[in-house]
Design an enzyme around this catalytic site. Structure first.
Site, PDB file in Angstrom:
ATOM      1  N   LYS A 171      -3.326  -6.039   3.577  1.00 14.84           N
ATOM      2  CA  LYS A 171      -4.485  -6.688   3.542  1.00 14.84           C
ATOM      3  C   LYS A 171      -5.776  -5.509   4.042  1.00 14.84           C
ATOM      4  CE  LYS A 171      -3.493  -9.995   6.271  1.00 14.84           C
ATOM      5  NZ  LYS A 171      -1.975  -9.476   6.477  1.00 14.84           N
ATOM      6  N   ARG A 218      -6.864 -18.003   9.204  1.00 17.79           N
ATOM      7  CA  ARG A 218      -5.223 -17.930   9.458  1.00 17.79           C
ATOM      8  C   ARG A 218      -4.832 -19.342   9.710  1.00 17.79           C
ATOM      9  NH1 ARG A 218      -4.570 -12.575  10.650  1.00 17.79           N
ATOM     10  NH2 ARG A 218      -2.901 -12.138  11.988  1.00 17.79           N
ATOM     11  N   ARG A 233       3.670   2.237  10.483  1.00 17.40           N
ATOM     12  CA  ARG A 233       2.112   2.373  10.506  1.00 17.40           C
ATOM     13  C   ARG A 233       1.608   2.859  11.311  1.00 17.40           C
ATOM     14  NH1 ARG A 233      -1.155  -3.295  10.045  1.00 17.40           N
ATOM     15  NH2 ARG A 233       0.294  -4.023  11.758  1.00 17.40           N
ATOM     16  N   ARG A 248       0.246   0.378  16.626  1.00  9.69           N
ATOM     17  CA  ARG A 248      -0.032  -1.055  17.255  1.00  9.69           C
ATOM     18  C   ARG A 248       0.994  -1.630  18.239  1.00  9.69           C
ATOM     19  NH1 ARG A 248      -3.031  -4.537  12.708  1.00  9.69           N
ATOM     20  NH2 ARG A 248      -1.650  -5.882  13.787  1.00  9.69           N
ATOM     21  N   ARG A 284       5.645 -12.681  14.491  1.00 11.13           N
ATOM     22  CA  ARG A 284       4.315 -12.737  13.612  1.00 11.13           C
ATOM     23  C   ARG A 284       4.572 -13.494  12.201  1.00 11.13           C
ATOM     24  NH1 ARG A 284       2.503  -6.753  13.824  1.00 11.13           N
ATOM     25  NH2 ARG A 284       0.967  -7.196  12.402  1.00 11.13           N
TER      26      ARG A 284
HETATM   27  P1  AP5 Z   1      -1.938  -2.786   6.406  1.00 12.02           P
HETATM   28  O1  AP5 Z   1      -2.923  -2.615   5.309  1.00 12.02           O
HETATM   29  O2  AP5 Z   1      -2.137  -2.626   7.854  1.00 12.02           O
HETATM   30  O3  AP5 Z   1      -1.217  -4.459   6.246  1.00 12.02           O
HETATM   31  P2  AP5 Z   1      -2.084  -5.774   6.989  1.00 12.02           P
HETATM   32  O4  AP5 Z   1      -1.648  -6.774   5.860  1.00 12.02           O
HETATM   33  O5  AP5 Z   1      -3.414  -5.670   7.198  1.00 12.02           O
HETATM   34  O6  AP5 Z   1      -0.978  -6.089   8.222  1.00 12.02           O
HETATM   35  P3  AP5 Z   1      -1.535  -6.384   9.638  1.00 12.02           P
HETATM   36  O7  AP5 Z   1      -0.278  -6.365  10.212  1.00 12.02           O
HETATM   37  O8  AP5 Z   1      -2.847  -5.902   9.990  1.00 12.02           O
HETATM   38  O9  AP5 Z   1      -1.748  -8.138   9.289  1.00 12.02           O
HETATM   39  P4  AP5 Z   1      -1.734  -8.968  10.549  1.00 12.02           P
HETATM   40  O10 AP5 Z   1      -2.479 -10.156   9.757  1.00 12.02           O
HETATM   41  O11 AP5 Z   1      -0.505  -9.160  11.253  1.00 12.02           O
HETATM   42  O12 AP5 Z   1      -2.918  -8.515  11.614  1.00 12.02           O
HETATM   43  P5  AP5 Z   1      -4.197  -8.485  12.196  1.00 12.02           P
HETATM   44  O13 AP5 Z   1      -4.721  -7.276  12.630  1.00 12.02           O
HETATM   45  O14 AP5 Z   1      -4.968  -9.373  11.239  1.00 12.02           O
HETATM   46  O15 AP5 Z   1      -0.503  -1.892   6.061  1.00 12.02           O
HETATM   47  C1  AP5 Z   1       0.703  -2.161   6.764  1.00 12.02           C
HETATM   48  C2  AP5 Z   1       1.214  -0.711   6.642  1.00 12.02           C
HETATM   49  O16 AP5 Z   1       1.794  -0.542   5.325  1.00 12.02           O
HETATM   50  C3  AP5 Z   1       0.203   0.425   6.791  1.00 12.02           C
HETATM   51  O17 AP5 Z   1       1.120   1.699   7.377  1.00 12.02           O
HETATM   52  C4  AP5 Z   1      -0.039   1.012   5.431  1.00 12.02           C
HETATM   53  O18 AP5 Z   1      -0.655   2.226   5.392  1.00 12.02           O
HETATM   54  C5  AP5 Z   1       1.053   0.583   4.594  1.00 12.02           C
HETATM   55  N1  AP5 Z   1       0.807   0.122   3.290  1.00 12.02           N
HETATM   56  C6  AP5 Z   1      -0.048  -0.613   3.036  1.00 12.02           C
HETATM   57  N2  AP5 Z   1       0.013  -0.719   1.481  1.00 12.02           N
HETATM   58  C7  AP5 Z   1       0.988   0.192   1.046  1.00 12.02           C
HETATM   59  C8  AP5 Z   1       1.404   0.431  -0.242  1.00 12.02           C
HETATM   60  N3  AP5 Z   1       1.054  -0.052  -1.241  1.00 12.02           N
HETATM   61  N4  AP5 Z   1       2.412   1.395  -0.135  1.00 12.02           N
HETATM   62  C9  AP5 Z   1       3.110   1.939   0.914  1.00 12.02           C
HETATM   63  N5  AP5 Z   1       2.466   1.800   2.153  1.00 12.02           N
HETATM   64  C10 AP5 Z   1       1.522   0.742   2.203  1.00 12.02           C
HETATM   65  O19 AP5 Z   1      -3.697  -9.566  13.466  1.00 12.02           O
HETATM   66  C11 AP5 Z   1      -3.497  -9.233  14.592  1.00 12.02           C
HETATM   67  C12 AP5 Z   1      -3.243 -10.096  15.414  1.00 12.02           C
HETATM   68  O20 AP5 Z   1      -4.496 -10.732  16.081  1.00 12.02           O
HETATM   69  C13 AP5 Z   1      -2.499 -11.546  15.172  1.00 12.02           C
HETATM   70  O21 AP5 Z   1      -1.145 -11.317  15.438  1.00 12.02           O
HETATM   71  C14 AP5 Z   1      -3.430 -12.707  15.910  1.00 12.02           C
HETATM   72  O22 AP5 Z   1      -2.791 -12.748  17.379  1.00 12.02           O
HETATM   73  C15 AP5 Z   1      -4.624 -11.986  16.210  1.00 12.02           C
HETATM   74  N6  AP5 Z   1      -5.385 -12.477  14.944  1.00 12.02           N
HETATM   75  C16 AP5 Z   1      -6.169 -11.984  13.970  1.00 12.02           C
HETATM   76  N7  AP5 Z   1      -6.706 -12.521  13.260  1.00 12.02           N
HETATM   77  C17 AP5 Z   1      -6.784 -13.870  13.673  1.00 12.02           C
HETATM   78  C18 AP5 Z   1      -7.157 -15.308  13.391  1.00 12.02           C
HETATM   79  N8  AP5 Z   1      -7.852 -15.489  12.207  1.00 12.02           N
HETATM   80  N9  AP5 Z   1      -6.668 -16.222  14.120  1.00 12.02           N
HETATM   81  C19 AP5 Z   1      -6.080 -16.169  15.078  1.00 12.02           C
HETATM   82  N10 AP5 Z   1      -5.714 -15.012  15.613  1.00 12.02           N
HETATM   83  C20 AP5 Z   1      -5.769 -13.880  14.667  1.00 12.02           C
END
Ligand code: AP5
Length: 220
Positions: free
Chosen positions: A13, A88, A127, A160, A171
């Site tokens: 994402k 979420r 990552r 991270r 997660r």
């Molecule tokens: P990446 O693009 O970083 O993946 P992502 O889907 O963004 O994964 P996240 O781990 O950031 O999602 P998340 O939803 O758990 O975390 P968030 O920060 O929102 O890609 C992952 C890896 O794959 C990278 O290394 C990338 O280079 C690689 N990659 C991507 N595409 C590729 C491809 N096509 N080929 C090869 N490699 C590829 O949330 C973190 C925490 O914050 C949550 O756990 C929660 O505690 C809190 N939080 C955030 N938002 C909320 C909310 N709305 N409500 C409540 N808590 C929240």
């Protein structure tokens, strides 16, 4: 364009949100990035958010909604946004619809990035992220040119805290229980577009832009 990105942790994402935001000239709004920013300030709210994030749990809706409301009120978000990591939960989705309805807008499309669990675990373990521009790197498939340095702005990359194996498992469970129901929420509203998140970043981007460009009445 007002775009929502759905999909499990590690689906890509954030990676694609940066690219979609550039393409459609709208801001990339990531609640994960906003929360990590707040955590870095070590305020009471930051420490509270950190206690949930470190365990792989969702931060309470009221806190996240308050932060999102402030972000969407900024000038650059008036023309649209790519929302990454929000909503979420069902209450977050309903609150977002309400916030937008108050200013006469609505979500145009919800892209659901689908990636098998084995690939997710691999991606998250490899990552590295840039704290300055938000770009993510896959250290195995597409590492930066210089070790742990961002190609774009030269900042040192970081890994991270919540990408430890036990937190990744947590997660993924939280995603299934609390976020997966949003697929039906957006499907029922005719806004859901499933996208295969496997393949190269360029291939996935192309599938996503094809889905967006097919949205009726889309305004670039
Ligand atoms: P990446 O693009 O970083 O993946 P992502 O889907 O963004 O994964 P996240 O781990 O950031 O999602 P998340 O939803 O758990 O975390 P968030 O920060 O929102 O890609 C992952 C890896 O794959 C990278 O290394 C990338 O280079 C690689 N990659 C991507 N595409 C590729 C491809 N096509 N080929 C090869 N490699 C590829 O949330 C973190 C925490 O914050 C949550 O756990 C929660 O505690 C809190 N939080 C955030 N938002 C909320 C909310 N709305 N409500 C409540 N808590 C929240």
């Amino acid at each position: 364009m007002r775009i929502v990105l759905l999909g499990p942790p590690g689906a890509g994402k954030g990676t694609q949100a940066v690219r979609l935001a550039e393409r459609y000239e709208v801001p990339h709004v990531s609640t994960g990035d906003i929360l990590r920013f707040v955590v870095a300030w070590k305020t009471e709210i930051g420490l509270l958010a950190k206690s949930y994030m470190d365990e792989g749990e969702l931060v309470p809706d009221d806190l996240v909604l308050e932060l999102l409301r402030i972000r969407l009120a900024q000038d650059d978000a008036r023309v649209g946004f790519v929302l990454d990591g929000f909503p979420r939960t069902l209450p977050q989705a309903e609150a977002l619809d309400k916030i937008l309805a108050e200013i006469g807008h609505a979500i145009d499309v919800a892209l659901d990035l689908r990636v098998p669990t084995e690939l997710i675990v691999l991606r998250l373990s490899a990552r590295a992220s840039c704290p300055t521009c938000g770009r993510t790197y896959n250290l195995l498939a597409s590492p930066p040119k210089e070790d742990m340095i961002c190609n774009r702005d030269g900042s040192p990359l970081f890994q991270r805290d919540d990408d430890r194996p036990e937190v990744i498992t947590q997660r993924l469970g939280v995603f299934q229980r609390q976020t997966f129901p949003l697929v039906k929420y957006y499907e029922d509203r005719g806004l859901l577009r499933p996208v295969d998140g496997q393949g190269s970043e360029d291939e996935v981007l192309e599938r996503m832009t094809d889905a967006i460009d097919a949205v009726p009445g889309k305004v670039r």
